[in-house]
Every structure is written in structure tokens, then in C-alpha cells.
Design an enzyme around this catalytic site. Structure first.
Site, PDB file in Angstrom:
ATOM      1  CB  ALA A 110      -0.943   0.001   1.199  1.00 11.18           C
ATOM      2  CB  ALA A 111       4.089   2.245   1.396  1.00 10.70           C
ATOM      3  N   GLY A 113       0.443   5.032  -0.342  1.00  8.97           N
ATOM      4  CA  GLY A 113      -0.968   5.212  -0.035  1.00  8.97           C
ATOM      5  C   GLY A 113      -1.822   5.823  -1.129  1.00  8.97           C
ATOM      6  CE  LYS A 115      -2.172   2.158  -7.821  1.00  8.01           C
ATOM      7  NZ  LYS A 115      -0.765   2.534  -7.573  1.00  8.01           N
ATOM      8  NE  ARG A 138       7.669   1.900  -0.559  1.00  7.81           N
ATOM      9  CZ  ARG A 138       7.530   2.792  -1.538  1.00  7.81           C
ATOM     10  NH1 ARG A 138       8.457   3.699  -1.708  1.00  7.81           N
ATOM     11  NH2 ARG A 138       6.486   2.753  -2.335  1.00  7.81           N
ATOM     12  CB  CYS A 231       3.441   1.163 -12.918  1.00  6.48           C
ATOM     13  SG  CYS A 231       4.874   1.047 -11.853  1.00  6.48           S
TER      14      CYS A 231
HETATM   15  N1  SAM Z   1       0.065   0.990  -3.923  1.00  5.22           N
HETATM   16  C1  SAM Z   1       1.050   2.015  -3.668  1.00  5.22           C
HETATM   17  C2  SAM Z   1       0.447   3.361  -3.965  1.00  5.22           C
HETATM   18  O1  SAM Z   1      -0.504   3.448  -4.733  1.00  5.22           O
HETATM   19  O2  SAM Z   1       0.916   4.354  -3.406  1.00  5.22           O
HETATM   20  C3  SAM Z   1       2.313   1.772  -4.466  1.00  5.22           C
HETATM   21  C4  SAM Z   1       2.902   0.423  -4.207  1.00  5.22           C
HETATM   22  S1  SAM Z   1       4.456   0.142  -4.967  1.00  5.22           S
HETATM   23  C5  SAM Z   1       4.014  -0.154  -6.577  1.00  5.22           C
HETATM   24  C6  SAM Z   1       4.848  -1.425  -4.376  1.00  5.22           C
HETATM   25  C7  SAM Z   1       5.052  -1.532  -2.879  1.00  5.22           C
HETATM   26  O3  SAM Z   1       5.221  -2.905  -2.574  1.00  5.22           O
HETATM   27  C8  SAM Z   1       6.272  -0.829  -2.318  1.00  5.22           C
HETATM   28  O4  SAM Z   1       5.873   0.135  -1.374  1.00  5.22           O
HETATM   29  C9  SAM Z   1       7.072  -1.932  -1.636  1.00  5.22           C
HETATM   30  O5  SAM Z   1       7.636  -1.538  -0.393  1.00  5.22           O
HETATM   31  C10 SAM Z   1       6.029  -3.000  -1.439  1.00  5.22           C
HETATM   32  N2  SAM Z   1       6.525  -4.388  -1.389  1.00  5.22           N
HETATM   33  C11 SAM Z   1       7.587  -4.940  -1.986  1.00  5.22           C
HETATM   34  N3  SAM Z   1       7.660  -6.244  -1.701  1.00  5.22           N
HETATM   35  C12 SAM Z   1       6.603  -6.529  -0.925  1.00  5.22           C
HETATM   36  C13 SAM Z   1       6.133  -7.693  -0.285  1.00  5.22           C
HETATM   37  N4  SAM Z   1       6.771  -8.856  -0.417  1.00  5.22           N
HETATM   38  N5  SAM Z   1       5.008  -7.609   0.471  1.00  5.22           N
HETATM   39  C14 SAM Z   1       4.334  -6.425   0.606  1.00  5.22           C
HETATM   40  N6  SAM Z   1       4.731  -5.276   0.030  1.00  5.22           N
HETATM   41  C15 SAM Z   1       5.852  -5.341  -0.723  1.00  5.22           C
END
Ligand code: SAM
Length: 472
Positions: A110-111, A113, A115, A138, A231
Site C-alpha cells: 500500500a505504501a 498510499g 490507492k 514506507r 506499472c
Molecule cells: N500501492 C502504492 C500506492 O498506490 O501508493 C504503491 C505500491 S508500490 C508499486 C509497491 C510496494 O510494494 C512498495 O511500497 C514496496 O515496499 C512494497 N513491497 C515490496 N515487496 C513486498 C512484499 N513482499 N510484500 C508487501 N509489500 C511489498
């Protein structure tokens, strides 16, 4: 822009005739997007209120393009949480996962945030959002954005997906998996990503993406829906992840995404998925696939039952939430310290449902439907109301942001043009004229929308705006 050669080869194979148009689109400027926080304002209301021009993003109902020079992050309404700045295509996943008030929703990655704040807004204060990110640092940014958006019915965790899946089997109605990816769709916005691609090409990500999708299936209730998004363009990170999942899970099916004329279908055997290409519409590259889990054998365990008060007892026990409630020492409103109760009476929030927690001098409200699961690490559970020290209550920034317009008995309302508004946001003491309230606390608002707290002291307002949030 310098693109890795290997990447160009792959894109030629993927796009065929459209490759040249794609390359050309990378020379155009990337679009800037602003999404209205539906919890705080209707899009029309914001359109009337802001001093800069906005143009609708046609595939969303609350997204707008803005010109870079408008600098909406330098306007007090940004600090009031009225909008979130988000790349236009990135608005699509949360807009296509059909979240309804009362749902239990998980945003697994989610980070920061972008979405999660929209998913929380769609809940309209009813139901529950669990916003998770594996990265604790994050997840802190995620928490701030959820607080700014004024969403009380959410929890934030920094967990590995398999631990979540263990704690919450078949628990969520809707799940978003916005997976980490090679970011091919963002090269126009961030040229550094193109350089990073060579170190971490698509194959690097497929495994974690499959794992995330697999964990999400385990957490989805029968009849529930999940949306997988990235993306990036590579098939390995998109169609192949989803087709692999569908092969392993006959209970899952791909379902069509609400259409828009610029969307392209997924490749090969996944035409239900959506691809967003920058040469076909005014946004960056994205992929999304919407999946549904079959209803349980023997009849649907449907939402209507739960919304009418029927709780799915066995599943809840499996998810351990009853155990968590027994150990968390929840309080009713009547059991709260008097100072907290007296303060809450001055707000317009309806605290009649849900439960309260007191942990390390902090008071929290967990609205009806907000569950905690034993063994998970929570950065936040529900709405932080404030802290209690020496029997005095000090309200939190999060509480101010969760209130309605002028939702407190004791408001200092400033206009967006008033220089005092920026002074307040910078943490300065400001003069207090005339208006009184039953307590020394004032909710400082900009054109009615809450910004934060201040405390009356003679003819001045002591600034209680969160230091970490200040206008720099
Ligand atoms: N959904 C977010 C937004 O709209 O702001 C963007 C998310 S970004 C594309 C992908 C996120 O997945 C990163 O913040 C990363 O820290 C997290 N991530 C990476 N590996 C992960 C895992 N195994 N489990 C959960 N989150 C993970």
C-alpha cells in the site's frame, strides 16, 4: 531518453506496429494528476473552490489533470487533505476494484498510499481497510497519508504477506495487490528507472509477484474480488503471473474491468485484463486484472448477511479476531477517562459504534468493523484520538483530519488567501480574535475544512499543528 537496448527489443516484440507510436509518446511531457478525496469533498465542490484550472481524467470520476505551474501541493487545501497528487493511470486500479461501504478491504502493497487513500474513501466510513506494506519506513508515509485523508476505519501493518495470509484466511471481501515491479511504465516520469531496469529486469520480480498474488487468494473470502496491478509492460510480470495463478486456482476467474475507450485488452489468454499504454491515452503504462473467487460450495456467504448483522463466526475464529479482542482490553466510551469523553463530546463524530483502546498514554477509536489479528505488527489501529498526560487530553492531528467541516465546538476558520493560514501551517503562533468555545481548544480550518489544532491563550492561538507536517 536513453532506453536500454534489451528493453527496446522486448517492447518491439510486445507492441509490433505500435512500437514507433509508443517511442514517440515518450517525448511528450508526462501528465500531472490530482484525485479528489471523496471523504472530504465532491469533485464539483473542489472544482469551484480551487484557484487553478483542472481538467477531468475521463476514466475516473474524481481525477483531474492539472498544469505543473498550478503547484497544488503549495495550497492549503492540500494540507486539508482535499486531494492527493497521483499519476493519472495510477488512479485506475482503486477505481476498478468495486469497493463498497461495509467491505473488508486489504491493500497488500500500500505504501505510500495513493490507492489506499482512495479505497478508504470509497468505504465512506463503513467497513474496514487494512493497509500493509512490507517496508516499515514506507508504511510510515502510508500512515501519514491515511491520516491526512481523514480515514478512521483502517489499520496499518508492515508485514510479510505470508504472515498476513496465516492470520487472515478467507477474511477480506476485496484485495488490491499493487505489486512491486520493474516500472517500465514509468520511464517517462523517472528516467532513473530505465537505468535501474538493467540491474533488475522483469524476471527479478515475477517470483515475488506470484507470491503476493498467491497470498491474496488465501485471504480472499469466497465470492470476494481482487485486483492485481503493476506499472510495467512485461508479460512475465503481468499476464503470466495471472494465468499461472488461474491455472493453480480453479476457484478463481478473471472478470472484465469497467471499460474505457483508451484501455487495451490483456495479451493472449487474458483479454479481460487491461493494459494502459501512453501512446493510447494520456497517462503512464499500467496493467490491471480483476479476479473473482467462486462462492463457497453449499451457497454464497454473501455480504448482505454480514451487513444485516450476521457475522461469519467460524471464519472469524479461524482468523483469530475474537482472540485478539479478548486480549486487547477494549473499552466502551463510558469507560474512557473523563478528559477524553469530555473532549469527544465537542466533536461532531459519531462515536456510538466500535470500541476504544488505551495504549501507552494514547487513546484510539476502532470504529465498528475494524478488526485486529493476533501476532501482527500494527503501526496503527483505527483512529488515534490523542494522548492523555496527567489526566489531560491532547487531541491528535489524525483526529482533526477525521472531523467533518467545522466539526468541533470551537473553530477558528481562516480563508485560503489569508496569510495567517500559511503561518499556522508553518507552526507559528497566530492572533485569536473574538470567537469563544467551551474549551481552550480550537479546530483551525481553511474555508471550513479542518487543518489541525490550536489552543487559546489570551489573544493568541498556541500552535498545535503536527511538527512533522509543517509547510516548509
Ligand atoms: N500501492 C502504492 C500506492 O498506490 O501508493 C504503491 C505500491 S508500490 C508499486 C509497491 C510496494 O510494494 C512498495 O511500497 C514496496 O515496499 C512494497 N513491497 C515490496 N515487496 C513486498 C512484499 N513482499 N510484500 C508487501 N509489500 C511489498
Amino acid at each position: 531518453m536513453k532506453l536500454p537496448e534489451k528493453y527496446c527489443e522486448r517492447m518491439k516484440r510486445l507492441l509490433g506496429d505500435e512500437y514507433e507510436a509508443y517511442l514517440k509518446s515518450l517525448e511528450e511531457p508526462a501528465a500531472c494528476g490530482l484525485r479528489v478525496n471523496r471523504r472530504k469533498a465532491a469533485p464539483e465542490e473542489l472544482l469551484q473552490a480551487v484557484p487553478f484550472s483542472l481538467e477531468r481524467i475521463p476514466w475516473t470520476d474524481n481525477g483531474f489533470y492539472y498544469e505543473d505551474a498550478a503547484a497544488p501541493a503549495r495550497h492549503p487545501y492540500y494540507y486539508a487533505g482535499l486531494y492527493y497528487l497521483q499519476e493519472p493511470s495510477a488512479m485506475t486500479p482503486a477505481s476498478r476494484l468495486p469497493v463498497q461501504p461495509g467491505d473488508r478491504v486489504l491493500d497488500l502493497c500500500a505504501a505510500p498510499g495513493g490507492k489506499a487513500t482512495e479505497l478508504g474513501g470509497r468505504l465512506g466510513g463503513k467497513g474496514f481497510l487494512l493497509a500493509n506494506d512490507i517496508s516499515a519506513s514506507r508504511a510510515k508515509a502510508l500512515l501519514k497519508n491515511l491520516e491526512m485523508a481523514g480515514i478512521p476505519n483502517c489499520c496499518v501493518t508492515a508485514e510479510r504477506p505470508e504472515r498476513l495470509a496465516e492470520a487472515c484466511p478467507e477474511y477480506f471481501d476485496k484485495i488490491l495487490v499493487d505489486a512491486p515491479c520493474s516500472g517500465e511504465g514509468m520511464f517517462r516520469r523517472d528516467a532513473k528507472m530505465a537505468a535501474r531496469w538493467e540491474e533488475a529486469p522483469p524476471e527479478t520480480y515475477s517470483e515475488v509477484q506470484r507470491h503476493l498474488a498467491e497470498c491474496a487468494v488465501r485471504m480472499l473470502r469466497p465470492g470476494g474480488m481482487m485486483l492485481y496491478s503493476t506499472c510495467t509492460f512485461s508479460r512475465e510480470e503481468n499476464e503470466e503471473v495471472i494465468l499461472g495463478l488461474l491455472a493453480d486456482h480453479p476457484e478463481m476467474e478473471a472478470v472484465p474491468v469497467a471499460p474505457f475507450s483508451g484501455f487495451a485488452p490483456g495479451f493472449g489468454d487474458l483479454p479481460e485484463a487491461v493494459r494502459i499504454f501512453p501512446h493510447r491515452m494520456h497517462g503512464e503504462g499500467h496493467f490491471l486484472a480483476l479476479l473473482r473467487k467462486a462462492d463457497a460450495v453449499g451457497g454464497p456467504e454473501n455480504m448482505a448477511e454480514r451487513k444485516e448483522g450476521f457475522r461469519v463466526g467460524d471464519r472469524r475464529k479461524a482468523a483469530g479476531t475474537d482472540d485478539a479482542r479478548r486480549t486487547e482490553k477494549a473499552l466502551s466510551k463510558e469507560q474512557l477517562p473523563e478528559a477524553v469523553r469530555d473532549f469527544l463530546k465537542l466533536t461532531t463524530l459519531d462515536f456510538s459504534g466500535g470500541r476504544f483502546l488505551l495504549e501507552r498514554e494514547q487513546a484510539y477509536w476502532l470504529p465498528e468493523g475494524v478488526d485486529r489479528h493476533p501476532g501482527l505488527r500494527y503501526l496503527r489501529s483505527g483512529l488515534l484520538l490523542g494522548s492523555i498526560r496527567k489526566e489531560r487530553f491532547e487531541p491528535s492531528q489524525a483526529l482533526a483530519m477525521a472531523l467533518e467541516r467545522e466539526g468541533f465546538d470551537g473553530v477558528l476558520n481562516l480563508s485560503a488567501e489569508d496569510p495567517l493560514t500559511v503561518k499556522y501551517l508553518k507552526g507559528e503562533t497566530i492572533p485569536l480574535s473574538g470567537n469563544a468555545g467551551p474549551s481552550p481548544w480550537r479546530l483551525v480550518c481553511v474555508d471550513g475544512w479542518p487543518l489541525g489544532w490550536g489552543k487559546a491563550s489570551g489573544a493568541a492561538l498556541k500552535n498545535k499543528y503536527s511538527p512533522g507536517w509543517r509547510w516548509m
